[in-house]
Design an enzyme around this catalytic site. Structure first.
Site, mmCIF file in Angstrom:
data_model
loop_
_atom_site.group_PDB
_atom_site.id
_atom_site.type_symbol
_atom_site.label_atom_id
_atom_site.label_comp_id
_atom_site.label_asym_id
_atom_site.label_seq_id
_atom_site.Cartn_x
_atom_site.Cartn_y
_atom_site.Cartn_z
ATOM 1 N N ARG B 271 42.317 -30.106 69.201
ATOM 2 C CA ARG B 271 42.436 -30.678 67.866
ATOM 3 C C ARG B 271 41.614 -31.965 67.835
ATOM 4 N NH1 ARG B 271 47.738 -33.371 66.831
ATOM 5 N NH2 ARG B 271 46.401 -35.210 66.894
ATOM 6 N N HIS B 275 46.355 -35.014 63.441
ATOM 7 C CA HIS B 275 47.182 -33.863 63.091
ATOM 8 C C HIS B 275 47.040 -33.534 61.612
ATOM 9 C CE1 HIS B 275 50.529 -31.135 62.652
ATOM 10 N NE2 HIS B 275 51.011 -31.912 61.707
ATOM 11 N N TYR B 284 48.575 -42.516 70.394
ATOM 12 C CA TYR B 284 49.137 -41.683 71.450
ATOM 13 C C TYR B 284 48.123 -40.941 72.315
ATOM 14 C CZ TYR B 284 48.702 -38.064 67.769
ATOM 15 O OH TYR B 284 48.243 -37.231 66.802
HETATM 16 C C1 LIG Z 1 60.643 -26.383 62.514
HETATM 17 C C2 LIG Z 1 59.688 -27.515 62.404
HETATM 18 N N1 LIG Z 1 59.874 -28.613 63.147
HETATM 19 C C3 LIG Z 1 59.054 -29.671 63.035
HETATM 20 C C4 LIG Z 1 57.995 -29.647 62.175
HETATM 21 C C5 LIG Z 1 57.076 -30.878 62.025
HETATM 22 N N2 LIG Z 1 55.747 -30.572 62.568
HETATM 23 C C6 LIG Z 1 54.747 -30.169 61.764
HETATM 24 S S1 LIG Z 1 53.375 -29.763 62.637
HETATM 25 C C7 LIG Z 1 54.088 -30.158 64.107
HETATM 26 C C8 LIG Z 1 53.318 -29.972 65.384
HETATM 27 C C9 LIG Z 1 52.856 -28.563 65.558
HETATM 28 O O1 LIG Z 1 52.091 -28.416 66.701
HETATM 29 P P1 LIG Z 1 51.403 -27.040 67.074
HETATM 30 O O2 LIG Z 1 52.398 -25.929 66.934
HETATM 31 O O3 LIG Z 1 50.761 -27.173 68.397
HETATM 32 O O4 LIG Z 1 50.301 -26.770 65.947
HETATM 33 P P2 LIG Z 1 49.032 -27.682 65.610
HETATM 34 O O5 LIG Z 1 49.473 -28.691 64.612
HETATM 35 O O6 LIG Z 1 48.570 -28.296 66.875
HETATM 36 O O7 LIG Z 1 48.017 -26.759 65.026
HETATM 37 C C10 LIG Z 1 55.390 -30.616 63.897
HETATM 38 C C11 LIG Z 1 56.311 -31.067 64.962
HETATM 39 C C12 LIG Z 1 57.829 -28.484 61.418
HETATM 40 N N3 LIG Z 1 56.838 -28.360 60.536
HETATM 41 N N4 LIG Z 1 58.684 -27.438 61.550
#
Ligand SMILES: Cc1ncc(C[n+]2csc(CCOP(=O)(O)OP(=O)(O)O)c2C)c(N)n1
Ligand SMILES: Cc1ncc(C[n+]2csc(CCOP(=O)(O)OP(=O)(O)O)c2C)c(N)n1
Ligand SMILES: [Mg+2]
Ligand SMILES: [Mg+2]
Lengths: 324, 377, 324, 377
Positions: B271, B275, B284
């Site tokens: 990434r 985010h 971080y």
């Molecule tokens: C059930 C749930 N918990 C927390 C979140 C908050 N949240 C949104 S994106 C994220 C990180 C996701 O990381 P990843 O699965 O690696 O996907 P990326 O963003 O790296 O594409 C979090 C914790 C959420 N959307 N849904």
């Protein structure tokens, strides 16, 4: 008309619909070969095969999520959650997904899943085989919540639920599964969701109930009658949509209200009914409305009869509102 | 049946490097080169560049206060465009929120995307959700929701329906490596294993879940090897290598279409950006790591290949950039200038038909708004 | 007294308690190195180490379940769920486990987990970053539900929550996270759970609110005052336990009630308040009570202001009950 | 670090047979024999027999309508007693609902268990839960609940607390193979892998989850290999072999105590009886399979060993059976004759102190009951 209990009526409805509509599939834990721990799906796998009557792995979120996927792709899944108490691992899929799929996609997708689940106490089930959690679903926009009391209603409401396009939580009063017997029309019929039934007409006090509490209310009405009272008992049959008309008409007539709810008191659906009556018929009230409910504790094992709303407690409530 | 020559899971530890075709310098392993019509090569490149350009424009608009929120996919374009390319238009996608490249390849227009991001009256989802939570039914792209991992088991159910009807549709579901920690990931792969449904579980391992690094997400050496727990095959692929992604996804799709069931693909990528526009990674992570990964940029790598193959020239690039600029500008302008959905649309689509309580609430809102209008006059 | 916003007040409370009690650990997604997506745990990992301020894998049921295990084994975990909308994957652990641990073990085990979570709309969060789901928790016996409105209350209530022995759902009004600024006593103090606050004394109508809706109610009161009305505004601060005394005293004085709730109307906590007032003060009512709530739909993105209860809608409700 | 000579997961496919020591005929693989003081052998045997005798008595009582519900563990006594034996009394158990053998080994009396099953006034849990949902804090046995798999991640949290305080307690959590399909299993092992907590995940694979056979539960060849998805070690053990269970659990405990983190043990066994007294397996499984598994009965196998070793005699058995009969009879009689908890106990332990609404409800119930009593007079 054949006499059936609630389980047989549910089974009958499933069979009728599966014969008519090959988009209907049934899935859940132990629903296939075994026919469900309460036997509500008995015989279905034999008739319709293991591809349409599916014994799933043990995961409620998997059951509901795959049912959502099936519905979104044109099937009409009827998911069984073995006990209402076990819907919670699937809570996210039910509340954040199933209930919101149509809305969030701007109506591009529909999500016609029926979730059948036995609910309520009275079978010595302790904390985790006794819960009445309809208030969670009723507070969730996008879900219909249907709670039949009799075999005839169970069949007609389940057939109606399977034929409409919205997700339905279909809560079956397990305490009355076998005890709730009655005549059930043979063959195909539906009962419209959102229509209450006056199960005992009366003039003096409106007693509102649904599911197993309908039996408690009727038992109480019998006792009350013997004591010279004349209660009207309403079986709501579905709480979303709610038949507000029938409620208000009755309250305007009686001016007195008792609501019976098996679930814990605080934040239960009885409060919503009270709020609606307050909003629409406050000036008709001759006395404060009274709730007869489960206590604000988990459901106990040994003392279950002390927990459950009893006919006696309902009678006392009627006396209270009548003598106010 | 094994997908590719890099196997994992059942057959042993995941010590091999991810499957790759294209090297950083643009040279390619010819033995592994997937069969891609020459005319598609520049189209693929164009889709990747378009994805990045759109992302960057939207991020800029958010910074300027002209857009509420955005979530970019910079660095992950090979994974999304490549996997999309490997599928048929009739195959279904159940995405996460960072797969704009996949939609763009499939033919979703920037205007369609911009309308959703602006939540305007032409947004197919009626302005109901945050930006990037698309739903494109006409292209078999299923409604996106924010709760992570929920779409993964839904894909298994949707695939079950197709299998039951004996259709040969394949279902791809995308998610980040963070989402593999949720229970829904587990039940999805487990059901898929038992049901043998035609699903591709496409995990974008981009190293981060907001601020949480991959190492804190799981003690498993790879995400791909998790397939082993469900009797499924898992494949590790270089997610910044468009050819490798195409090859691996194609094989997984072929297997699924032929009744071979599901595959878990872990596309190793990074990434590059924050985010989302709500995030600031400087708190971080080490920017030096980002610089390292930028060297493996999927677009530049692909460009080097195309250049070597005589397909890419600077003048092509200049023209492309200009075209994209115009296209993006037009889409954004149109979207920005399209009015919001009407207030009463709040009450549509909760149910197939409105019960009395929603009708009543609709009236209440409209009366209230009417009153406000009058007050202002 | 220092001026703080709500985030700073929460952070301050956590720091104070972690310094005093080494049984306190903080866990959740992104709470450690990053200090939380809203920065409420900022600086804590640096001071207390990664063993006490834990960046967990991405799984809410894991966060809550391990917090339960920690609590049962003597720690005092404070779990953060990134948005209230994401509590549902942990619903089973919250409702069937955390809430019932003490009861089902006959008091052998306690489960002092505090679950902090930002809730509510107004930040353009759409369906899944806007929900107000307090009604689910309030209907769950065994949970305390605390919802502060101001920085001072956030700090004092959080300190109190961390020092008592029952599970607490601590809902932070994210819309006011930064905007809700105020003087906050330095150092250690607690505010007892279950005590409402009259934030504007008045005589003509009782306006009941909590969390962000307290601001809406106060804004409405200001407008109403300008229009010649004299509302009393109550900030409940916790809904379980509920300060029924303060509510009833006010209703007996004013005879008129408006309840403001951000959550969808049907089955929300406002209904419970109405039910309680009906039970205890019906005869004091001069007019039907009125609810100003979110609509019974998912939370929309573009039209969020049309969804959220506004000061204008609250003023209209006051007029309605006063002019009844 | 590897637990035993049968390894799985990281090191390859699970093709080997489960780890075993004791053969069906009572002979043992001496090289693998764990170190067990001679005087413990008959105690172990006694605990297994006691577990079975108590189970069978309770099932009979239920059939006679004297008990509301029961859930037996026949056939799984080696798994429960053996794993319990391998631990210290200070180690924690977070059980499922079929581990009575583990509690009996740890010294829980039949009266303590019977009081809970009868939900009487001496039940430590105050008659709040269904039979077999025990909680024995004085023996570090944590409150059982019905929702499956919830205890698994709780064990990881409890272990985290111990680790934080630098205690050397080990945490064993039991569950059936069906429960591995729940999301909570997944998050538990994943957190344990990242946190390196001292946990033993003890999976009783008894072939059935009510009517659902193991084959419909997962397409994974074994449950043990699921450990691989979390960077943990998984071990397959013959669950009907008391020595093998002891050895494997001991090594997992030792590893955990020495900071080596968690282990997943799959004990292969069989649910000889019905799922519970509510169940009738004749509708879904072939009795012939049950007969096959009865040949591998853990108690008989152990008895053959003890007999060969000159430790077991028929007269010992007769005396044991008589003693147990008396002990069970006394426990059941005492439990049956102990009055139920008082009605007002319904309102205890919801919170540490009752808020007004619970006090009010308590008064309401007591007044109501008072009224009923008066009516009757
Ligand atoms: C059930 C749930 N918990 C927390 C979140 C908050 N949240 C949104 S994106 C994220 C990180 C996701 O990381 P990843 O699965 O690696 O996907 P990326 O963003 O790296 O594409 C979090 C914790 C959420 N959307 N849904
Ligand atoms: C969350 C949840 N879903 C469903 C049930 C109902 N149920 C009770 S036991 C059981 C089967 C469990 O099988 P397994 O985990 O293999 O354990 P075993 O009974 O074989 O020891 C089911 C489905 C439950 N208790 N909890
Ligand atoms: Mg990621
Ligand atoms: Mg089993």
């Amino acid at each position: 008309m054949p006499t059936m209990n609630i389980i047989q009526a549910v089974n009958d409805a499933l069979q009728i619909q599966m014969r008519q509509d090959d988009r209907v599939v049934v899935l859940g834990e132990d629903v296939g070969k075994f026919g469900g721990v309460f036997r509500a799906t008995s015989g279905l796998q034999k008739e319709f095969g293991a591809e349409r009557v599916i014994d799933t792995p043990l995961a409620e979120t998997g059951i509901i999520a795959t049912a959502i996927g099936m519905a979104v792709n044109g099937l009409r899944p009827v998911a069984e959650i073995q006990f209402a108490d076990y819907m919670y691992p699937a809570f996210d899929q039910i509340v954040n997904e199933m209930a919101k799929f149509r809305y969030r996609s701007g109506g591009q997708y529909t999500c016609p899943v029926v979730v059948r689940t036995p609910y309520g106490g009275g079978i010595k089930g302790g904390h985790y085989h006794s819960q009445s959690n309809e208030a969670y679903w009723a507070h969730t926009s996008g879900l219909k919540v249907v709670i039949p009391a009799t075999p005839e209603d169970a069949k007609g409401l389940l057939l109606a639920s399977m034929r409409q396009d919205d997700p339905v939580i279909f809560m079956e009063p397990k305490r009355m599964y076998r005890a709730g017997k009655g005549e059930v029309p043979a063959g195909d019929y539906t009962i419209e969701l959102g229509k209450a039934k006056i199960v005992r007409p009366g003039s003096q006090v409106t007693v509102i109930a649904y599911g197993s509490m309908t039996y408690t209310a009727l038992e109480a009405a019998k006792k009350a009658e013997a004591m010279g009272m004349d209660p009207e008992v309403i079986d709501l049959r579905s709480i979303v949509p709610l038949d507000i008309e029938t409620i208000i008409k009755s309250v305007e007539k009686t001016g007195r209200v008792v609501i019976v709810q098996e679930a814990p008191k605080t934040g239960g659906f009885a409060a919503e009914i009270m709020a609606l009556i307050n909003e629409r018929a406050l000036m008709s009230l001759e006395a404060p409305m009274v709730r007869v409910t489960g206590w604000d504790t988990p459901f106990p094992y040994t003392l279950d009869l002390e927990y459950l709303p009893s006919a006696e407690r309902v009678v006392e409530a009627m006396q209270k509102v009548i003598n106010f | 049946m094994s997908l590719v020559d890099v196997k994992i899971g059942k057959v042993g530890p995941m010590t091999d490097a991810p499957y790759s075709v294209l090297n950083d310098d643009g040279s390619a392993n010819v033995d592994r080169m997937p069969n891609i019509p020459r005319e598609d090569l520049l189209k693929l490149y164009r889709a990747m560049v378009k994805t990045r350009a759109f992302d960057q424009r939207m991020i800029t608009l958010q910074r300027q206060g002209r857009l509420g929120f955005y979530l970019g996919s910079t660095g992950e374009e090979a994974a999304t465009v490549g996997s999309s390319y490997a599928l048929r238009d009739s195959d279904w996608m159940l995405p996460c929120y960072r797969e704009q490249g996949a939609y763009i390849w499939r033919g979703i227009t920037l205007l369609e995307m911009a309308n959703q991001c602006y939540g305007n009256g032409l947004d197919y989802t009626k302005g109901r959700q945050m930006p990037v939570h698309y739903s494109f039914r006409h292209k078999n792209i299923v409604s996106i929701s924010s709760p992570l991992a929920t779409q993964i088991p839904q894909a298994v159910g949707a695939a079950y329906a197709a299998k039951l009807r004996k259709e040969d549709t394949v279902f791809i579901t995308y998610f980040g490596e963070g989402a593999t920690s949720e229970g829904d990931f587990h039940v999805a792969l487990n059901f898929a294993g038992v049901w043998k449904t035609p699903v591709i579980f496409f995990c974008r391992n981009n190293g981060w879940a907001i601020s949480t690094p991959r190492e804190l997400q799981t003690a498993s050496e790879t995400f791909a090897q998790k397939a082993n727990a469900y009797g499924l095959e898992g494949v590790l692929v270089d997610g910044n290598d468009i050819f490798a992604v195409i090859e691996v996804t194609r094989r997984a799709a072929e297997k699924a279409r032929n009744g071979g069931g599901a595959t878990l693909i872990e596309a190793v990528t990074y990434r590059i950006g924050a985010h989302s526009t709500s995030d600031d990674p400087s708190g971080y992570r080490d920017e030096a790591d980002v610089r390292e990964w930028e060297k493996k940029d999927p677009i530049e790598r692909f460009r080097r290949y195309l250049s070597k193959a005589g397909l890419w020239t600077q003048s092509f690039e200049d023209k492309l950039q200009e075209e994209l600029k115009a296209e993006i500008l037009a889409a954004v302008e149109a979207a920005e200038n399209t009015p919001a959905p009407a207030p009463e649309t709040i009450f549509e689509d909760v149910f197939s038909e409105n019960p009395w309580h929603l009708e009543e609430q609709r009236e209440e809102l409209l009366t209230h708004l009417e009153g406000l209008k009058k007050e202002k006059h």
